[in-house]
Scaffold this motif. Structure first.
Motif, PDB file in Angstrom:
ATOM      1  N   TYR A   1       0.803  -1.223   0.000  1.00 58.11           N
ATOM      2  CA  TYR A   1       0.000   0.000   0.000  1.00 58.11           C
ATOM      3  C   TYR A   1       0.844   1.284   0.000  1.00 58.11           C
ATOM      4  N   PRO A   2       1.910   1.377   0.793  1.00 55.21           N
ATOM      5  CA  PRO A   2       2.730   2.600   0.727  1.00 55.21           C
ATOM      6  C   PRO A   2       3.302   2.863  -0.675  1.00 55.21           C
TER       7      PRO A   2
ATOM      8  N   ALA B   1       2.724   6.258  -2.754  1.00 56.86           N
ATOM      9  CA  ALA B   1       3.889   6.981  -3.281  1.00 56.86           C
ATOM     10  C   ALA B   1       3.793   7.158  -4.797  1.00 56.86           C
TER      11      ALA B   1
END
Length: 162
Positions: free
Chosen positions: A43-44, A48
């Motif tokens: 998810y990050p 990003a």
């Protein structure tokens, strides 16, 4: 002239910023109803990628000519976005949340395609840069998105199979 790009990017930025609280609220509610998040590790990277894509457009697009054909296509994609998100309703979130016992959504665009939201995102990531003639930006982010979506769709498909 920078105003057309600022208006278009302002719309997209505002759209994304207003969707985030909806996604958070839906996630919280789904978790409260027994749901669990699947494969949160990627998810990050998704966050990003999307933030960098939008930032790159804010840096590169102002002052560029607007290509009306691609703008029309992007507007069609926004109609598809509304249809997809309305179909999912309170089940729409930016994360993979599985609620045991819930059946898959099988109406709206989900009648025709298993992952319409991902097709939408692929289209948006490619088309919005092309509105401003930024084909290199479209290509770079299309490839990066493909790598992340490969991971995400595999994880989601595994989760949906049970």
């Amino acid at each position: 002239m920078i105003w057309p790009a600022v208006a278009i990017l302002g719309f997209v930025t505002l759209q994304r910023l207003t969707e985030l609280p909806v996604a958070r609220a839906n996630t919280k509610r789904l978790l409260a109803h027994g749901g669990h998040e699947v494969a949160p590790g990627h998810y990050p990277a998704i966050v990003a990628l999307h933030a960098t894509w939008l930032a790159a457009l804010w840096v590169q697009a102002p002052g560029k000519a607007v290509h009306l054909l691609f703008l029309a296509l992007f507007i069609l994609l926004q109609a598809f976005r509304v249809w997809t998100l309305r179909t999912l309703g309170p089940r729409w979130t930016t994360r993979i949340i599985v609620v045991p016992g819930e059946s898959l959504v099988a109406r709206g665009p989900y009648r025709f395609v298993r992952h319409p939201n991902y097709l939408l995102v692929i289209g948006e990531i490619a088309v919005l840069p092309l509105v401003f003639g930024l084909w290199r930006t479209a290509l770079i982010f299309l490839l990066l998105n493909a790598a992340i979506l490969t991971i995400r769709i595999r994880a989601e498909n595994r989760a949906l199979r049970g």
